[in-house]
Design a protein around this motif. Structure first.
Motif, mmCIF file in Angstrom:
data_model
loop_
_atom_site.group_PDB
_atom_site.id
_atom_site.type_symbol
_atom_site.label_atom_id
_atom_site.label_comp_id
_atom_site.label_asym_id
_atom_site.label_seq_id
_atom_site.Cartn_x
_atom_site.Cartn_y
_atom_site.Cartn_z
ATOM 1 N N ASN A 66 0.660 -1.220 0.007
ATOM 2 C CA ASN A 66 -0.129 0.144 -0.084
ATOM 3 C C ASN A 66 0.746 1.027 -0.024
ATOM 4 N N LYS A 67 0.231 2.412 -0.729
ATOM 5 C CA LYS A 67 1.563 3.295 -1.001
ATOM 6 C C LYS A 67 0.536 4.868 -0.984
ATOM 7 N N LYS A 68 0.455 6.069 -0.461
ATOM 8 C CA LYS A 68 -0.202 7.055 -0.305
ATOM 9 C C LYS A 68 0.464 7.998 -1.508
ATOM 10 N N ILE A 69 0.457 8.731 -2.375
ATOM 11 C CA ILE A 69 0.265 9.833 -3.506
ATOM 12 C C ILE A 69 0.288 10.610 -2.907
ATOM 13 N N SER A 70 1.910 11.749 -2.572
ATOM 14 C CA SER A 70 1.193 12.549 -2.255
ATOM 15 C C SER A 70 1.479 13.961 -3.450
ATOM 16 N N THR A 71 2.079 13.656 -4.477
ATOM 17 C CA THR A 71 3.110 14.114 -5.278
ATOM 18 C C THR A 71 3.004 12.769 -6.260
ATOM 19 N N SER A 73 5.408 12.583 -8.478
ATOM 20 C CA SER A 73 6.441 11.494 -8.863
ATOM 21 C C SER A 73 6.352 10.030 -7.951
ATOM 22 N N ASP A 74 5.689 9.928 -7.501
ATOM 23 C CA ASP A 74 5.570 9.044 -5.484
ATOM 24 C C ASP A 74 4.475 7.428 -7.181
ATOM 25 N N ILE A 75 4.291 8.454 -8.114
ATOM 26 C CA ILE A 75 4.113 7.039 -9.002
ATOM 27 C C ILE A 75 5.031 6.711 -9.371
ATOM 28 N N THR A 76 5.097 4.938 -9.368
ATOM 29 C CA THR A 76 6.101 4.412 -10.288
ATOM 30 C C THR A 76 6.338 4.217 -11.628
ATOM 31 N N ILE A 77 7.134 4.254 -12.172
ATOM 32 C CA ILE A 77 6.956 4.118 -13.846
ATOM 33 C C ILE A 77 7.680 2.114 -13.858
ATOM 34 N N GLU A 82 7.476 -7.264 -14.903
ATOM 35 C CA GLU A 82 7.035 -8.132 -14.105
ATOM 36 C C GLU A 82 7.288 -7.083 -13.042
ATOM 37 N N ILE A 83 6.333 -6.443 -12.348
ATOM 38 C CA ILE A 83 6.446 -5.441 -11.953
ATOM 39 C C ILE A 83 5.285 -5.943 -10.057
ATOM 40 N N LYS A 84 5.976 -4.393 -9.562
ATOM 41 C CA LYS A 84 5.513 -4.233 -7.844
ATOM 42 C C LYS A 84 3.697 -4.315 -7.474
ATOM 43 N N PRO A 85 3.185 -4.575 -7.015
ATOM 44 C CA PRO A 85 2.252 -4.937 -6.840
ATOM 45 C C PRO A 85 1.837 -3.798 -5.830
ATOM 46 N N ILE A 86 2.031 -2.552 -6.165
ATOM 47 C CA ILE A 86 1.471 -1.479 -5.466
ATOM 48 C C ILE A 86 0.449 -0.913 -5.633
ATOM 49 N N ASN A 87 -0.573 -0.662 -4.455
ATOM 50 C CA ASN A 87 -2.336 -0.841 -4.107
ATOM 51 C C ASN A 87 -1.941 0.982 -3.780
ATOM 52 N N TYR A 88 -2.420 1.615 -4.522
ATOM 53 C CA TYR A 88 -2.560 3.190 -4.046
ATOM 54 C C TYR A 88 -3.171 3.272 -3.602
ATOM 55 N N THR A 89 -3.539 3.918 -2.136
ATOM 56 C CA THR A 89 -4.796 4.449 -1.409
ATOM 57 C C THR A 89 -5.467 5.520 -1.985
ATOM 58 N N ASN A 90 -5.157 6.577 -2.703
ATOM 59 C CA ASN A 90 -5.519 7.634 -2.722
ATOM 60 C C ASN A 90 -5.508 8.361 -4.656
ATOM 61 N N THR A 91 -5.190 9.058 -4.800
ATOM 62 C CA THR A 91 -5.424 9.351 -6.098
ATOM 63 C C THR A 91 -5.216 11.492 -5.933
ATOM 64 N N ILE A 92 -4.822 11.834 -7.138
ATOM 65 C CA ILE A 92 -3.933 13.545 -6.790
ATOM 66 C C ILE A 92 -3.933 13.685 -8.663
ATOM 67 N N LYS A 105 1.502 8.816 -16.310
ATOM 68 C CA LYS A 105 1.920 8.765 -14.841
ATOM 69 C C LYS A 105 -0.391 7.989 -14.538
ATOM 70 N N PHE A 106 -0.176 7.902 -15.553
ATOM 71 C CA PHE A 106 -2.142 7.508 -15.163
ATOM 72 C C PHE A 106 -2.617 6.228 -14.846
ATOM 73 N N PHE A 107 -1.522 5.734 -16.299
ATOM 74 C CA PHE A 107 -1.865 4.347 -17.041
ATOM 75 C C PHE A 107 -0.514 3.677 -15.652
ATOM 76 N N HIS A 108 0.101 4.222 -15.040
ATOM 77 C CA HIS A 108 1.113 3.109 -14.457
ATOM 78 C C HIS A 108 0.633 3.477 -12.587
ATOM 79 N N MET A 109 -0.464 4.528 -12.760
ATOM 80 C CA MET A 109 -0.521 4.322 -11.320
ATOM 81 C C MET A 109 -2.150 3.374 -11.571
#
Length: 298
Positions: A66-71, A73-77, A82-92, A105-109
């Motif tokens: 789980n990861k919160k997005i503040s900016t 730049s917090d979104i991993t490209i 084979e990707i890390k299963p990041i589950n964003y808890t919010n959007t910006i 950024k949108f697609f990779h989020m």
């Protein structure tokens, strides 16, 4: 027929002693099984449908981060498929970015949330398929299968397995971008509601829309993270008015073929499906269909 009559009879006899039905509106339909190994169990020998995930990953949920997005730049490209299963808890809002960066950024989020959800449904479907093929399923297995019947609104085994399938990432990404206006909709930013899913349950987290319909208030669902929103989307496609889409989803994995059968998703009908197809091609979204969760997380 006798086999499934006995299953039904067993469920009826034990109805008052079994736990309450897990799949109720306003809850995460997959969370309980992720944490309760006794009820869920891991599938060791099921015949695997090769629709999405490789065989090695069919018996476990992804261990999400789980990861919160503040900016932005917090979104991993993701550089690897084979990707890390990041589950964003919010959007910006991504509106201040250049168009190309905003799209990336949108697609990779959303990408990891889609793959997390696809893995969940793969596990649940494999579990259901394994139970259906058993001669003497346990009571726990029957409880699980009954919950799947109720969640996907069917009692037909073949139909259940069809409804529990998912479809290519490219289609989900295209619909997500269109339905959320590239992530700028209020529902997306305030409630992780990617697809504008309505709420009819006053007891679940939800947001009131500014519009009304026939003088009555409209509410949309509020999700705790992006993966939960994707879960709900797949269930909606699985049991809603998309029979023709599901029929062809059993036949082909080609997103450009499949989108034409989503005519019931939007009032625009054929115009909407043509828009989806053009969107997938223009943004080269089929490349995302080759991505999967890094196996060390499953």
């Amino acid at each position: 027929m006798i086999k499934y009559f006995l299953i039904f009879l067993s469920l009826t006899i034990n109805a008052f002693s079994l736990e309450s039905i897990y799949f109720t509106q306003g809850t995460n339909p997959l969370e309980e099984y992720n944490n309760d190994e006794k009820i869920f169990g891991y599938i060791q020998s099921a015949k695997v449908d090769l629709y999405t995930q490789p065989k090695e990953s069919c018996n476990k949920f992804a261990t999400t981060v789980n990861k919160k997005i503040s900016t932005p730049s917090d979104i991993t490209i993701f550089k690897s498929k084979e990707i890390k299963p990041i589950n964003y808890t919010n959007t910006i809002s991504l509106n201040k970015l250049q168009v190309s960066e905003k799209k990336q950024k949108f697609f990779h989020m959303l990408l990891p949330a889609i793959l997390i959800s696809k893995q969940k449904f793969k596990v649940l479907r494999t579990r259901a398929k394994n139970i259906i093929e058993q001669d003497n399923p346990s009571n726990e297995d029957l409880v699980f299968l009954d919950k799947m019947y109720k969640k996907f609104k069917t009692t037909n085994n073949k139909e259940l397995l069809s409804r529990m399938k998912t479809h290519p990432v490219s289609i989900v990404l295209a619909q997500a971008a269109i339905e959320s206006a590239w992530g700028e909709s209020r529902f997306f930013k305030e409630g992780n509601n990617i697809f504008g899913m309505w709420s009819y349950n006053r007891n679940e987290p939800r947001i009131r829309a500014r519009e009304t319909r026939k003088g009555k208030a409209i509410y949309v669902k509020k999700y705790k993270n992006l993966s939960d929103a994707i879960d709900d989307y797949f269930v909606t496609i699985g049991r809603g008015a998309y029979k023709n889409f599901r029929k062809h989803r059993d036949i082909t994995k080609d997103p450009l073929q499949l989108v034409q059968y989503l005519v019931n998703y939007c009032e625009l009908k054929g115009k909407y499906t043509k828009k989806l197809k053009k969107f997938i091609i223009k943004n080269r979204l089929t490349k995302f269909d080759k991505f999967e969760i890094d196996r060390k997380y499953i």
